[in-house]
Write a protein that holds these residues in place. Structure first.
Motif, PDB file in Angstrom:
ATOM      1  N   UNK A  89       0.793  -1.165  -0.044  1.00 19.19           N
ATOM      2  CA  UNK A  89      -0.105  -0.129  -0.176  1.00 19.19           C
ATOM      3  C   UNK A  89       0.978   1.193   0.027  1.00 19.19           C
ATOM      4  N   UNK A  90       2.221   1.198   0.069  1.00 17.48           N
ATOM      5  CA  UNK A  90       2.986   2.258  -0.108  1.00 17.48           C
ATOM      6  C   UNK A  90       4.691   1.599  -0.219  1.00 17.48           C
ATOM      7  N   UNK A  91       5.452   2.372  -0.651  1.00 14.50           N
ATOM      8  CA  UNK A  91       6.602   1.853  -0.970  1.00 14.50           C
ATOM      9  C   UNK A  91       7.310   2.698  -2.433  1.00 14.50           C
ATOM     10  N   UNK A  92       8.323   2.300  -2.944  1.00 18.33           N
ATOM     11  CA  UNK A  92       8.859   2.767  -4.038  1.00 18.33           C
ATOM     12  C   UNK A  92       9.882   1.974  -4.519  1.00 18.33           C
ATOM     13  N   UNK A  93      10.017   1.888  -5.923  1.00 14.90           N
ATOM     14  CA  UNK A  93      10.923   1.375  -6.469  1.00 14.90           C
ATOM     15  C   UNK A  93      11.908   2.257  -7.478  1.00 14.90           C
ATOM     16  N   UNK A  94      13.075   2.400  -7.506  1.00 15.50           N
ATOM     17  CA  UNK A  94      13.770   3.127  -8.392  1.00 15.50           C
ATOM     18  C   UNK A  94      14.657   2.328  -9.493  1.00 15.50           C
ATOM     19  N   UNK A 138      26.486   2.399  -5.951  1.00 17.93           N
ATOM     20  CA  UNK A 138      26.403   3.418  -5.135  1.00 17.93           C
ATOM     21  C   UNK A 138      24.851   3.335  -4.362  1.00 17.93           C
ATOM     22  N   UNK A 139      24.133   2.486  -4.628  1.00 20.34           N
ATOM     23  CA  UNK A 139      23.059   2.357  -4.022  1.00 20.34           C
ATOM     24  C   UNK A 139      21.743   3.467  -4.264  1.00 20.34           C
ATOM     25  N   UNK A 140      21.980   4.059  -5.598  1.00 24.40           N
ATOM     26  CA  UNK A 140      21.096   4.952  -5.917  1.00 24.40           C
ATOM     27  C   UNK A 140      19.993   4.466  -6.631  1.00 24.40           C
ATOM     28  N   UNK A 141      19.726   3.225  -7.090  1.00 25.68           N
ATOM     29  CA  UNK A 141      18.485   2.682  -7.721  1.00 25.68           C
ATOM     30  C   UNK A 141      18.683   1.126  -7.034  1.00 25.68           C
ATOM     31  N   UNK A 142      17.454   0.723  -7.284  1.00 21.11           N
ATOM     32  CA  UNK A 142      17.242  -0.782  -6.766  1.00 21.11           C
ATOM     33  C   UNK A 142      17.440  -1.674  -7.933  1.00 21.11           C
ATOM     34  N   UNK A 271      19.780  -6.175 -13.380  1.00 17.80           N
ATOM     35  CA  UNK A 271      21.003  -6.426 -12.326  1.00 17.80           C
ATOM     36  C   UNK A 271      20.398  -5.805 -11.060  1.00 17.80           C
ATOM     37  N   UNK A 272      20.840  -6.330  -9.891  1.00 24.10           N
ATOM     38  CA  UNK A 272      20.657  -5.859  -8.471  1.00 24.10           C
ATOM     39  C   UNK A 272      21.911  -6.103  -7.757  1.00 24.10           C
ATOM     40  N   UNK A 273      22.129  -5.493  -6.765  1.00 20.37           N
ATOM     41  CA  UNK A 273      23.312  -5.811  -5.754  1.00 20.37           C
ATOM     42  C   UNK A 273      23.172  -6.688  -4.854  1.00 20.37           C
ATOM     43  N   UNK A 274      24.038  -7.688  -4.822  1.00 24.41           N
ATOM     44  CA  UNK A 274      24.180  -8.965  -3.993  1.00 24.41           C
ATOM     45  C   UNK A 274      23.974  -8.696  -2.689  1.00 24.41           C
ATOM     46  N   UNK A 275      24.598  -7.694  -2.108  1.00 22.02           N
ATOM     47  CA  UNK A 275      24.753  -7.252  -0.544  1.00 22.02           C
ATOM     48  C   UNK A 275      23.822  -6.481  -0.196  1.00 22.02           C
ATOM     49  N   UNK A 276      22.694  -6.125  -0.805  1.00 21.57           N
ATOM     50  CA  UNK A 276      21.573  -5.296  -0.701  1.00 21.57           C
ATOM     51  C   UNK A 276      20.299  -5.845  -0.696  1.00 21.57           C
ATOM     52  N   UNK A 277      19.709  -5.979   0.226  1.00 21.39           N
ATOM     53  CA  UNK A 277      18.241  -6.581   0.009  1.00 21.39           C
ATOM     54  C   UNK A 277      17.173  -5.530  -0.524  1.00 21.39           C
ATOM     55  N   UNK A 278      16.400  -6.217  -1.566  1.00 23.61           N
ATOM     56  CA  UNK A 278      15.414  -5.401  -2.225  1.00 23.61           C
ATOM     57  C   UNK A 278      14.188  -5.123  -1.391  1.00 23.61           C
ATOM     58  N   UNK A 279      13.604  -3.886  -1.178  1.00 26.32           N
ATOM     59  CA  UNK A 279      12.379  -3.693  -0.614  1.00 26.32           C
ATOM     60  C   UNK A 279      11.514  -4.580  -1.031  1.00 26.32           C
ATOM     61  N   UNK A 280      10.354  -4.807  -0.276  1.00 26.36           N
ATOM     62  CA  UNK A 280       9.125  -5.610  -0.708  1.00 26.36           C
ATOM     63  C   UNK A 280       8.403  -5.220  -1.975  1.00 26.36           C
TER      64      UNK A 280
END
Length: 291
Positions: A89-94, A138-142, A271-280
């Motif tokens: 019901x909320x959140x964002x994806x970059x 640099x974790x600017x995008x998901x 592509x996603x970063x291995x050491x960063x968990x994606x938000x729901x």
């Protein structure tokens, strides 16, 4: 800091009664009394005075209560926000990708995702594949939409699409579409391509190198729209992704030039970063892309 003691005090201050506080906290009344006494001993102050009907908060207790109310309100708000995010019901994806990739491949997925989850905010960031990889680092995008292959070991990459690269011309050079040419013959005409840092340009360079040829495009552009227009008005032979110009080919505004050499399909990956968990929300969108 024992947050349990503070919560017992906070609820007791609201209820103004040890028995009511105990029922609300699902503990016994003696446990409430013991917790309040323990907190009073730790702080060195009296928090309540007893009355015939229950308890009253002391002046010192009121100061503590005001601060605890802010803290517990923040916790309640955080739990509510997490619940909303869990229910999407909320959140964002970059997401990061080139303009042409976002326009031709990504937007349809965004539309169907937002139809299903209208409260999720989708953010887009532009960039070439090297720029997108840097944004991921640099974790600017998901999620990054990149041309493969990429070699970074800290990334998780999944195949997304296969695309075809072709040479095309406008009506001025339409006669070239009626014959099959070698890359050497293609070089006799002005070549239109993306800038040297782009994945498409690197692929073009490798194509010519496979035939021991060097290529130096006469016209370099930064967008597929400009590349199409340059080809349409007859400025040369353009190297472009076939799927991006299907309309122009169907309307015979551009014409494919066949060559003798085989042009391998190119792959686009997620592509996603291995050491960063994606938000729901980001995880759901990634699954939506791969469905």
């Amino acid at each position: 800091m024992n947050t349990d003691l503070y919560r017992v005090f906070y609820i007791t201050a609201i209820e103004k009664n040890f028995s009511n506080a105990a029922r609300r906290l699902f503990i016994t009344q003696p446990s409430v009394s013991h917790s309040i006494k323990q907190l009073e001993n730790e702080l060195g102050i009296q928090l309540f005075t007893r009355t015939s009907k229950g308890v009253l908060v002391t002046k010192e207790g009121e100061v503590l209560f005001d601060y605890l109310k802010q803290a517990f309100d923040l916790i309640d708000n955080a739990e509510q926000k997490i619940k909303e995010m869990k229910n999407l019901q909320s959140g964002s994806v970059t997401i990061g990708g080139s303009d042409s990739t976002c326009k031709h491949y990504l937007l349809p997925y965004i539309q169907t995702f937002q139809d299903k989850y209208p409260d999720i905010q989708i953010k887009l960031q532009h960039g070439s594949t090297p720029q997108i990889l840097d944004k991921l680092a640099n974790k600017l995008i998901d999620i990054g939409i990149v041309h493969l292959p990429v070699s970074q070991s800290n990334l998780s990459v999944t195949d997304f699409l296969s695309i075809n690269s072709i040479f095309v011309v406008g009506k001025r050079f339409q006669h070239l579409s009626r014959e099959r040419l070698t890359l050497s013959e293609i070089k006799a005409y002005p070549i239109i391509s993306f800038s040297e840092t782009s994945s498409s340009r690197k692929f073009l360079n490798q194509l010519f190198l496979s035939q021991k040829l060097d290529v130096k495009p006469d016209i370099e552009v930064g967008s597929v729209e400009l590349l199409i227009e340059c080809a349409k008005i007859g400025m040369g032979v353009a190297f472009v992704t076939k799927e991006l110009i299907s309309k122009e080919l169907a309307e015979e505004k551009l014409f494919e030039v066949k060559i003798n050499e085989v042009i391998e399909k190119r792959k686009i990956g997620l592509a996603t970063k291995k050491d960063t968990s994606l938000s729901l929300a980001a995880g759901m969108f990634l699954n939506h892309l791969l469905a």
